[in-house]
Design an enzyme around this catalytic site. Structure first.
Site, PDB file in Angstrom:
ATOM      1  N   SER A   1       0.764  -1.194   0.007  1.00 62.88           N
ATOM      2  CA  SER A   1       0.133  -0.176   0.021  1.00 62.88           C
ATOM      3  C   SER A   1       0.956   1.168  -0.026  1.00 62.88           C
ATOM      4  O   SER A   1       1.967   1.329   0.535  1.00 62.88           O
ATOM      5  CB  SER A   1      -0.810   0.067   1.232  1.00 62.88           C
ATOM      6  OG  SER A   1      -1.524   1.307   1.301  1.00 62.88           O
TER       7      SER A   1
ATOM      8  N   TYR B   1      -2.555  -1.425  10.308  1.00 59.01           N
ATOM      9  CA  TYR B   1      -2.397  -1.598   8.799  1.00 59.01           C
ATOM     10  C   TYR B   1      -1.378  -1.072   8.130  1.00 59.01           C
ATOM     11  O   TYR B   1      -0.728  -1.538   7.357  1.00 59.01           O
ATOM     12  CB  TYR B   1      -3.714  -0.780   8.261  1.00 59.01           C
ATOM     13  CG  TYR B   1      -3.841  -0.970   6.904  1.00 59.01           C
ATOM     14  CD1 TYR B   1      -4.378  -2.373   6.118  1.00 59.01           C
ATOM     15  CD2 TYR B   1      -3.341  -0.202   5.881  1.00 59.01           C
ATOM     16  CE1 TYR B   1      -4.696  -2.259   4.582  1.00 59.01           C
ATOM     17  CE2 TYR B   1      -3.601  -0.169   4.587  1.00 59.01           C
ATOM     18  CZ  TYR B   1      -3.872  -1.364   3.937  1.00 59.01           C
ATOM     19  OH  TYR B   1      -4.169  -1.406   2.468  1.00 59.01           O
TER      20      TYR B   1
END
Length: 246
Positions: free
Chosen positions: A137, A150
């Site tokens: 990401s 995350y």
């Protein structure tokens, strides 16, 4: 990764980025096997699109092993896996109750891909050309305050990808890291409707174009994610963090 001839297994491909890429890889000529936990959804996608499907729970070692055995029995020519499954949860570390969600993120986003790679890496090395595609990401490189675990999980995937690429350099297996920005999916509540996020189809189309133009790229970086990916190396980290967390 040759998007026209590969045989690809994508767990976590029943929706979102995984499904969008599965459809495009199939249209390009690849054989695509999709996996997920919801068997009724797998059956519907098989009927609608002709995918072979395999039930898999990325946090269950026995499920991963069973999925591997099924996939390889049906598709001994398998030469690519895309470790797509992942979750994103908002947390507040000022409340110790954040830990349960944090551990679930770690189990899904870190341990799951580790188990998936472990399950398939020996087989992939028997193929003349093979690919492990990881999914990190832009938040691996720049933190969003609301999702600390995350962010950390994707930073792990980034460094893990770089490391196994070095270890596998002498084999037939290449490692490609897909680095999404904020995309309109159901990863978090309301994300699919966020007007500032990249539309899913635009993201998937750009990914396919990048794979087509450079099938051996180490990283797949759509234009939108470069603001995050290169913030630190370009000397604008603090300003980018402020912008993302405004």
């Amino acid at each position: 990764m040759d998007i026209t001839t590969s045989t690809v297994f994508i767990p976590g491909a029943t929706s979102g980025i995984g499904l969008a890429l599965a459809l495009r890889l199939q249209a390009a000529g690849s054989t695509v096997v999709i996996g997920g936990r919801r068997t009724e959804l797998l059956e519907r996608l098989a009927d609608e699109h002709g995918f072979d499907t395999v039930p898999i729970d990325i946090i269950d070692p026995a499920s991963i092993a069973a999925a591997r055995d099924t996939v390889l029995a049906r598709h001994p020519s398998l030469d690519a896996i895309i470790a797509m499954a992942g979750i994103m949860t908002a947390e507040d570390v000022r409340d110790a109750g954040f830990l349960d969600d944090a551990l679930r993120v770690v189990e899904t986003n870190i341990v799951g891909p580790l188990r998936l790679v472990a399950a398939f890496v020996e087989h992939l090395q028997t193929r003349p050309h093979a690919t492990v595609m990881t999914v990190s990401s832009g938040l691996a490189h720049l933190p969003l305050a609301a999702t600390p675990t995350y962010n950390g999980s994707k930073a792990f995937i980034h460094r893990f990808s770089e490391s196994i690429r070095l270890q596998l350099a002498s084999t037939s297996v290449e490692v490609i890291e897909l680095v999404p920005p904020a995309v309109q999916t159901d990863l978090m509540p309301g994300q699919a409707e966020q007007p500032g996020f990249l539309p899913l189809d635009d993201f998937a189309d750009e990914v396919m174009a990048l794979l087509r133009s450079n099938p051996h790229a180490a990283e797949i970086l759509v234009e939108r994610v470069k603001f995050l990916r290169f913030a630190e190396v370009e000397g604008r980290f603090d300003a980018a963090v402020a912008a993302v967390n405004a």
